[in-house]
Design a protein around this motif. Structure first.
Motif, PDB file in Angstrom:
ATOM      1  N   VAL A  41       0.731  -1.110  -0.116  1.00 33.85           N
ATOM      2  CA  VAL A  41      -0.107   0.081   0.083  1.00 33.85           C
ATOM      3  C   VAL A  41       1.076   1.179   0.030  1.00 33.85           C
ATOM      4  CG1 VAL A  41      -1.911   0.981   0.944  1.00 33.85           C
ATOM      5  CG2 VAL A  41      -1.492  -1.274   1.408  1.00 33.85           C
TER       6      VAL A  41
ATOM      7  N   LYS B 104      -6.620  -3.371  -1.721  1.00 34.71           N
ATOM      8  CA  LYS B 104      -6.358  -1.832  -1.551  1.00 34.71           C
ATOM      9  C   LYS B 104      -6.995  -0.886  -2.312  1.00 34.71           C
ATOM     10  CE  LYS B 104      -2.185  -1.444  -4.295  1.00 34.71           C
ATOM     11  NZ  LYS B 104      -0.744  -1.074  -4.420  1.00 34.71           N
ATOM     12  N   VAL B 105      -7.327   0.321  -2.129  1.00 33.25           N
ATOM     13  CA  VAL B 105      -7.896   1.218  -3.096  1.00 33.25           C
ATOM     14  C   VAL B 105      -6.929   2.346  -3.328  1.00 33.25           C
ATOM     15  CG1 VAL B 105      -9.815   2.886  -2.718  1.00 33.25           C
ATOM     16  CG2 VAL B 105     -10.238   0.608  -2.084  1.00 33.25           C
ATOM     17  N   ASN B 106      -6.777   2.615  -4.293  1.00 33.90           N
ATOM     18  CA  ASN B 106      -6.097   3.881  -4.826  1.00 33.90           C
ATOM     19  C   ASN B 106      -7.010   5.006  -5.037  1.00 33.90           C
ATOM     20  OD1 ASN B 106      -4.905   5.649  -7.129  1.00 33.90           O
ATOM     21  ND2 ASN B 106      -3.212   4.360  -6.778  1.00 33.90           N
TER      22      ASN B 106
ATOM     23  N   GLN C   1      -7.023   6.540  -8.818  1.00 37.84           N
ATOM     24  CA  GLN C   1      -7.946   5.847  -9.552  1.00 37.84           C
ATOM     25  C   GLN C   1      -9.356   5.665  -9.493  1.00 37.84           C
ATOM     26  OE1 GLN C   1      -6.203   1.818  -9.314  1.00 37.84           O
ATOM     27  NE2 GLN C   1      -4.151   2.221 -10.109  1.00 37.84           N
ATOM     28  N   LYS C   2      -9.696   5.786  -8.420  1.00 38.37           N
ATOM     29  CA  LYS C   2     -10.977   5.729  -8.209  1.00 38.37           C
ATOM     30  C   LYS C   2     -11.833   7.219  -8.700  1.00 38.37           C
ATOM     31  CE  LYS C   2     -11.981   1.873  -6.080  1.00 38.37           C
ATOM     32  NZ  LYS C   2     -12.544   0.851  -6.843  1.00 38.37           N
TER      33      LYS C   2
ATOM     34  N   GLU D 111      -3.122   5.558  -1.087  1.00 36.75           N
ATOM     35  CA  GLU D 111      -3.867   4.241  -1.144  1.00 36.75           C
ATOM     36  C   GLU D 111      -4.367   3.930   0.307  1.00 36.75           C
ATOM     37  OE1 GLU D 111      -1.789   2.221  -5.161  1.00 36.75           O
ATOM     38  OE2 GLU D 111      -1.085   1.623  -3.031  1.00 36.75           O
TER      39      GLU D 111
END
Lengths: 119, 119
Positions: free
Chosen positions: A69, B3-5, B8-9, A73
């Motif tokens: 990560v 994970k979340v970027n 990107q979202k 992020e």
């Protein structure tokens, strides 16, 4: 109801694995922490935990796999899931979690933070 | 548990004042929104709300004063406090609030988002 500047708050401390409370809402804490090295394997039985990376590369080890990560992020660790954060170089993270969450979860060790400082 | 970027979202939508859900934990939502222009004066009777600015300059108008919130800064609006977010140029924010929180609080208008999209 003043705003909080993350970099200013991070500059107020240097110790690792010692989360500081920088906000509270709806029974949840916003915490900031500096991480360095490997932490302890642990889990939170009743609390989900969010790690948002602000600086550095966090390696989140899970029993089945590892998730890297980076800045900008986040990862959410659901309750009951064993995890071990590892920071090969210093990492700065913002944590969202219930105010009741103990940093080492079900484990007690020297880095267990019983009483969190508010910044 | 991927994970979340955030970038990107954010690249997946362009509309303003239409928060998207990008995470959920402990009954709370992590939402991303693009803001532009003045919003509506409103309050949340039972929910505190956090705005973390990722990009741009957010002007948070309160009845008594105005707080300017920039990248790397957040503000928590306690329940019951009237507020109006204003973005003179486009602002990207991360919101942390209960999953029940309606974007326009006690007000219903064209930008009220009854059903939030998950990204």
């Amino acid at each position: 109801m003043d705003k909080v500047n993350l970099a200013q708050k991070l500059a107020l401390f240097s110790e690792h694995w010692s989360p500081k409370v920088v906000g509270e809402l709806n029974g949840q804490h916003v915490r900031l922490a500096r991480l360095h090295g490997p932490f302890v394997w642990h889990q939170h039985d009743a609390e989900d935990e969010l790690f948002l990376v602000l600086h550095g590369q966090l390696r989140m080890e899970l029993r089945e796999r590892t998730v890297d990560v980076g800045p900008g992020e986040f990862i959410i660790i659901p309750r009951g899931v064993e995890h071990r954060p590892v920071a090969e170089e210093e990492v700065h993270v913002l944590l969202f979690e219930p105010a009741t969450t103990l940093n080492t979860g079900n484990v007690r060790e020297e880095r267990t933070a019983e009483h969190l400082q508010q910044l």
